[in-house]
Design a protein around this motif. Structure first.
Motif: not given
Length: 369
Positions: A74, A225-226, A228-230, A232-233
């Protein structure tokens, strides 16, 4: 006593060496037995608790290792996304500049084209006004450059030339903005009239750049977007590097406890009931190891007994010395008591003599009343 203490130090050193050797032998045996029993086999009942603890900790290590790999992947993906976004931002910036230049060329062509009065009149008015200012300033600049005079006139002329040239640059910049605005306006309010070849070519060029810019913008949105998702996780559980460090520390702490588990299983195998329970997995080489461990354990026990006996002997000598010390103190106190008794006897005789004197004096006083 000094010889006895020296002997104790030697025995304790030998005991430590035998203890370390015995511990190492039993640890290595325990580790070998754990590998031999395997992950899936059912362990003997006596060793079930030890094996369950080991397997639980080993599973935690394996799970932590998988998590670390996932976090590292990641983190690499996050870096790749950052690099991709930076590259696309640079591409977008370049395309934006190209689009602005293409719009300026298109706008200039549109204002020069025939039959676009309704679309172009507003921009043409601004163009004509700015062109007039530019012509005026250029003529003024030319006149100033041709003017002659003394030093003061020369200084004044240079100052005016600088102002005039600055105004020309300002108005030319404003003219380019007008052309660009006209070109950009073309895409929201396309004129119905047909365009000549040059203008149509400029429009197609600007359109292609605009489409490429929109495509790059969409790609940036997907990448952001991708990312941001990473992110946020990660934000919910901490940064990847910090989580990896925490997991690595936990793995290291677990591994530090493994020798104790190996020693527990090896020590169990060294006992009579353990040998019986683990007979199915004990090899001939293991039996030799157990014999060596038993020998070192006997040396440990023997050294321990000798140390206790020497300590007991030292304690006896110490107690005897203390008794002699106390006896001497008692004798000394008895001598002091005898001296005190003699002194008391002398004082008592003095009292008796004084008492006799008192009686004689009292008799004298009575006779002479």
């Amino acid at each position: 006593m000094n010889e006895q203490k020296s002997a104790i130090r030697g025995l304790e050193e030998k005991k430590r060496a035998d203890t370390e050797t015995c511990r190492r032998l039993l640890e290595e045996l325990g580790e070998a037995l754990i590998r031999r029993i395997g992950e899936d086999a059912s362990p003997p009942e006596l060793a079930a608790g030890i094996l369950a603890e080991y397997r639980s900790l080993q599973k935690e290590i394996d799970d932590s290792g998988d998590t670390i790999k996932s976090l590292e992947a990641d983190a690499l993906r996050l870096k790749a996304l950052d690099d991709a976004i930076a590259g696309k931002d640079g591409e977008s910036s370049g395309l934006s500049k190209e689009f602005a230049e293409a719009c300026a060329l298109l706008g200039k062509a549109l204002l020069a084209a025939q039959g676009l009065d309704e679309f172009a009149d507003f921009f043409r008015e601004q163009e004509e006004a700015l062109l007039a200012k530019i012509d005026e300033q250029e003529q003024k600049t030319k006149d100033l450059e041709e003017r002659e005079g003394g030093v003061l006139a020369w200084l004044g002329k240079n100052a005016q030339l600088a102002v005039s040239r600055a105004l020309i640059l300002k108005n030319r910049s404003a003219l380019q903005k007008v052309y660009r605005s006209a070109g950009e306006y073309f895409f929201s309010a396309r004129p119905g009239e047909a365009l000549d070849t040059q203008t149509a070519e400029a429009a197609r060029n600007a359109e292609e750049i605009k489409e490429r810019l929109a495509q790059v913008s969409d790609e940036i949105s997907v990448l952001r977007g991708e990312r941001r998702a990473l992110a946020d996780a990660f934000g919910a559980e901490g940064s990847p590097s910090r989580r990896i460090q925490g997991l690595q520390k936990r793995i290291a702490a677990i591994r530090e406890g493994f020798p104790g588990i190996y020693l527990s299983l090896g020590s169990l195998a060294a006992k009579s009931e353990g040998k019986i329970a683990l007979a199915a997995v004990l090899s001939e080489e293991d039996k030799e190891v157990l014999e060596r461990a038993a020998f070192h354990q006997s040396m440990i026990d023997e050294a321990g007994l000798k140390i206790e006996k020497l300590k007991a002997a030292i304690s006896i000598e110490s107690e005897k010395a203390e008794i002699e010390k106390i006896k001497k103190a008692i004798t000394h106190q008895r001598h002091k008591i005898a001296d005190a008794n003699r002194e008391i006897s002398g004082l008592e005789r003095q009292i008796e003599e004084a008492q006799g004197n008192i009686e004689e004096l009292q008799a004298f006083l009575k006779e002479n009343e």
